[in-house]
Design a protein around this motif. Sequence first.
Motif, PDB file in Angstrom:
ATOM      1  N   ILE A 171      10.101 -18.157   4.777  1.00 49.69           N
ATOM      2  CA  ILE A 171      10.453 -17.914   6.192  1.00 49.69           C
ATOM      3  C   ILE A 171       9.232 -18.102   7.087  1.00 49.69           C
ATOM      4  O   ILE A 171       9.290 -18.769   8.117  1.00 49.69           O
ATOM      5  N   ILE A 172       8.116 -17.539   6.661  1.00 48.17           N
ATOM      6  CA  ILE A 172       6.876 -17.671   7.455  1.00 48.17           C
ATOM      7  C   ILE A 172       6.494 -19.150   7.580  1.00 48.17           C
ATOM      8  O   ILE A 172       6.127 -19.626   8.667  1.00 48.17           O
ATOM      9  N   ILE A 197       8.489 -21.740   7.434  1.00 46.19           N
ATOM     10  CA  ILE A 197       9.416 -22.420   8.367  1.00 46.19           C
ATOM     11  C   ILE A 197       9.013 -22.130   9.816  1.00 46.19           C
ATOM     12  O   ILE A 197       8.920 -23.026  10.655  1.00 46.19           O
ATOM     13  N   PHE A 198       8.755 -20.850  10.094  1.00 44.45           N
ATOM     14  CA  PHE A 198       8.351 -20.471  11.456  1.00 44.45           C
ATOM     15  C   PHE A 198       7.087 -21.203  11.882  1.00 44.45           C
ATOM     16  O   PHE A 198       6.998 -21.723  12.996  1.00 44.45           O
ATOM     17  N   LEU A 199       6.116 -21.247  10.970  1.00 40.79           N
ATOM     18  CA  LEU A 199       4.854 -21.927  11.277  1.00 40.79           C
ATOM     19  C   LEU A 199       5.073 -23.417  11.545  1.00 40.79           C
ATOM     20  O   LEU A 199       4.499 -23.979  12.480  1.00 40.79           O
ATOM     21  N   ASN A 208       6.682 -27.556  17.679  1.00 39.67           N
ATOM     22  CA  ASN A 208       6.970 -27.252  19.078  1.00 39.67           C
ATOM     23  C   ASN A 208       5.743 -27.481  19.956  1.00 39.67           C
ATOM     24  O   ASN A 208       5.858 -27.981  21.081  1.00 39.67           O
ATOM     25  N   PHE A 233       7.818 -24.893  12.610  1.00 38.96           N
ATOM     26  CA  PHE A 233       8.444 -25.098  13.922  1.00 38.96           C
ATOM     27  C   PHE A 233       7.468 -24.806  15.058  1.00 38.96           C
ATOM     28  O   PHE A 233       7.495 -25.477  16.103  1.00 38.96           O
ATOM     29  N   PHE A 234       6.614 -23.822  14.847  1.00 41.30           N
ATOM     30  CA  PHE A 234       5.615 -23.484  15.867  1.00 41.30           C
ATOM     31  C   PHE A 234       4.684 -24.674  16.119  1.00 41.30           C
ATOM     32  O   PHE A 234       4.420 -25.059  17.265  1.00 41.30           O
TER      33      PHE A 234
END
Lengths: 191, 125
Positions: A35-36, A38-40, A46, A42-43
Amino acid sequence: MVNKKKVFGKMEVSKNSFKTLSEPVKQFGGLVGIIILIFLTFFVLNNIFGEGDELVAKMKIEEERIAEERKLNKLISSLPSGVLVSFDGTDNFKLSDELYEAVCKATKLIPQRAIMGANFLNFRAHEIYTINGNKIDETFVKWDDEKNKCFAGFVVSGNNVGVDETVKVSGEALSFLSTGIDTRVYFIKNF
Amino acid sequence: MKKLIFFILFSSLITSLASARSTGCKEGNCDNGYGKWVYTDKTTYEGEWVATKKHGQGTETWPNGYIYKGEFKESQWNGIGILFFPDGSTYEGEWANGFMNGQGTFTWSDGKQKKGIWKNGSFQE
């Protein structure tokens, strides 16, 4: 050399302690890790490709515009069909100040008769309009917050006896036609 | 599906026929004489006709509230006539080629007046 040994030693210890963990805990840790990650991802993406706050602001403006349009459409469908006026002395439906502003903001069209009427007091505009087969370059309907009035007009351009001319005609939009689907400027007072 | 297409085509045909019928000479003689002509946008002319042209005395009423009463020549506002603007303002006087041309008085809806010579819709100071 001693420090290196210490570090490797510590890593070995944590490796061993990880091995000693139960399977569900390991799986949960893995899940959190993914999860971390994936977030990273996308961050980072972005930051590289996304418009961030600018995009959010644009979306907000668009949402507000859609909401405003819906409100105006609802209002237009509630108006009686026919001529709507902002002045006294006729049998037509008289708009209240609030309705006048709302109708002005919702109106985009100016039909031919309104243009021809405004041209009575602008011969040059009439000439260009006629020569160019009743072609209009641009029409506008604007609410003036300072004057609390609705202004409408149009721009005609073309070649008039060898000269390229552009004439802008504008005046107060005093009456409208409600068709039940939309509203149109019906009278531009340019005198 | 075929029925639906047929229905749509038939409806459009009827609508166009109905709108086509809404324009034309509604009363009297619109060739030579006195008659009433109604246009598709509901503009009407009632008055004298000569050789299928508006010629003589007549009244033209626009759907947005403009009304011209007076003389016509070759289908144009020509001669002496009065134009009523939708807000109640008026111009009474001479016309030529569809414009205020000559001696005339413009009266605003609030009573203010401008009297004098007009050329192509503009007041000559």
